[in-house]
Design a protein around this motif. Structure first.
Motif, PDB file in Angstrom:
ATOM      1  N   LEU A  69       0.823  -1.208   0.000  1.00  0.00           N
ATOM      2  CA  LEU A  69       0.000   0.000   0.000  1.00  0.00           C
ATOM      3  C   LEU A  69       0.857   1.257   0.000  1.00  0.00           C
ATOM      4  O   LEU A  69       1.840   1.361   0.738  1.00  0.00           O
ATOM      5  N   GLU A  70       0.481   2.201  -0.843  1.00  0.00           N
ATOM      6  CA  GLU A  70       1.013   3.565  -0.813  1.00  0.00           C
ATOM      7  C   GLU A  70      -0.195   4.483  -0.829  1.00  0.00           C
ATOM      8  O   GLU A  70      -1.049   4.371  -1.697  1.00  0.00           O
ATOM      9  N   PHE A  71      -0.271   5.369   0.141  1.00  0.00           N
ATOM     10  CA  PHE A  71      -1.427   6.247   0.273  1.00  0.00           C
ATOM     11  C   PHE A  71      -0.946   7.689   0.249  1.00  0.00           C
ATOM     12  O   PHE A  71       0.017   8.036   0.937  1.00  0.00           O
ATOM     13  N   TYR A  72      -1.624   8.528  -0.524  1.00  0.00           N
ATOM     14  CA  TYR A  72      -1.265   9.942  -0.568  1.00  0.00           C
ATOM     15  C   TYR A  72      -2.446  10.753  -0.067  1.00  0.00           C
ATOM     16  O   TYR A  72      -3.515  10.756  -0.654  1.00  0.00           O
ATOM     17  N   HIS A  73      -2.223  11.434   1.041  1.00  0.00           N
ATOM     18  CA  HIS A  73      -3.246  12.287   1.637  1.00  0.00           C
ATOM     19  C   HIS A  73      -2.986  13.720   1.217  1.00  0.00           C
ATOM     20  O   HIS A  73      -1.826  14.158   1.171  1.00  0.00           O
ATOM     21  N   ASP A  74      -4.037  14.462   0.933  1.00  0.00           N
ATOM     22  CA  ASP A  74      -3.866  15.840   0.467  1.00  0.00           C
ATOM     23  C   ASP A  74      -3.257  16.752   1.524  1.00  0.00           C
ATOM     24  O   ASP A  74      -2.639  17.752   1.204  1.00  0.00           O
ATOM     25  N   ARG A  75      -3.363  16.396   2.789  1.00  0.00           N
ATOM     26  CA  ARG A  75      -2.761  17.210   3.853  1.00  0.00           C
ATOM     27  C   ARG A  75      -1.436  16.643   4.350  1.00  0.00           C
ATOM     28  O   ARG A  75      -0.491  17.376   4.563  1.00  0.00           O
ATOM     29  N   GLY A  76      -1.379  15.343   4.567  1.00  0.00           N
ATOM     30  CA  GLY A  76      -0.198  14.733   5.169  1.00  0.00           C
ATOM     31  C   GLY A  76       0.828  14.203   4.182  1.00  0.00           C
ATOM     32  O   GLY A  76       1.925  13.831   4.571  1.00  0.00           O
ATOM     33  N   THR A  83       2.128  -0.621   7.241  1.00  0.00           N
ATOM     34  CA  THR A  83       2.284  -0.509   8.695  1.00  0.00           C
ATOM     35  C   THR A  83       2.078   0.925   9.149  1.00  0.00           C
ATOM     36  O   THR A  83       1.344   1.184  10.113  1.00  0.00           O
ATOM     37  N   ARG A  84       2.701   1.848   8.455  1.00  0.00           N
ATOM     38  CA  ARG A  84       2.575   3.264   8.828  1.00  0.00           C
ATOM     39  C   ARG A  84       1.141   3.751   8.653  1.00  0.00           C
ATOM     40  O   ARG A  84       0.598   4.488   9.477  1.00  0.00           O
ATOM     41  N   PHE A  85       0.488   3.310   7.562  1.00  0.00           N
ATOM     42  CA  PHE A  85      -0.899   3.692   7.296  1.00  0.00           C
ATOM     43  C   PHE A  85      -1.809   3.216   8.429  1.00  0.00           C
ATOM     44  O   PHE A  85      -2.629   3.980   8.950  1.00  0.00           O
ATOM     45  N   ILE A  86      -1.645   1.966   8.840  1.00  0.00           N
ATOM     46  CA  ILE A  86      -2.470   1.403   9.921  1.00  0.00           C
ATOM     47  C   ILE A  86      -2.174   2.105  11.241  1.00  0.00           C
ATOM     48  O   ILE A  86      -3.095   2.433  12.000  1.00  0.00           O
ATOM     49  N   ASP A  87      -0.900   2.364  11.530  1.00  0.00           N
ATOM     50  CA  ASP A  87      -0.537   3.064  12.768  1.00  0.00           C
ATOM     51  C   ASP A  87      -1.123   4.475  12.811  1.00  0.00           C
ATOM     52  O   ASP A  87      -1.649   4.899  13.848  1.00  0.00           O
ATOM     53  N   ASP A  88      -1.025   5.203  11.703  1.00  0.00           N
ATOM     54  CA  ASP A  88      -1.601   6.555  11.647  1.00  0.00           C
ATOM     55  C   ASP A  88      -3.115   6.501  11.846  1.00  0.00           C
ATOM     56  O   ASP A  88      -3.695   7.330  12.554  1.00  0.00           O
ATOM     57  N   TYR A  89      -3.739   5.515  11.223  1.00  0.00           N
ATOM     58  CA  TYR A  89      -5.188   5.358  11.357  1.00  0.00           C
ATOM     59  C   TYR A  89      -5.554   5.023  12.805  1.00  0.00           C
ATOM     60  O   TYR A  89      -6.524   5.569  13.346  1.00  0.00           O
TER      61      TYR A  89
END
Length: 101
Positions: A69-76, A83-89
């Motif tokens: 997974l690679e996720f791009y958020h408009d703010r972050g 792992t990072r995505f789940i931890d942030d969530y």
């Protein structure tokens, strides 16, 4: 030793034959049944929405996303790992559950 080129008229069937052989050797792409994918995508989309916005369930989210997974958020910006995505969530869920939220 000197090589003689084929006359153009004689070379044309040879070129056409080679072209046909190359075309026949190509494996056709697998046909996708887009209509069959629509309900699958709709079901997974609904599951993801429910987990992320209705239930706020990090463990269930972990089951829905892939390791690459690679996720791009408009703010972050970019979150490059699952792992990072789940931890942030998870942190966001904790913040939403706080009494002063």
């Amino acid at each position: 030793m000197r090589f003689r080129s084929l006359p153009r008229i004689a070379a044309m069937p040879l070129i056409a034959g080679l072209f046909a052989a190359l075309m026949l050797a190509q494996t056709p792409a697998a046909a996708h049944d887009d209509a069959a994918l629509v309900p699958i995508i709709a079901e997974r989309d609904a599951a993801l929405f429910s987990v992320m916005f209705d239930r706020c369930d990090p463990e269930a989210l972990a089951d829905l996303v892939t390791d690459d997974l690679e996720f791009y958020h408009d703010r972050g910006g970019l979150t490059a790992t699952r792992t990072r995505f789940i931890d942030d969530y998870r942190q966001g869920c904790t913040a939403r559950a706080a009494p002063d939220a």
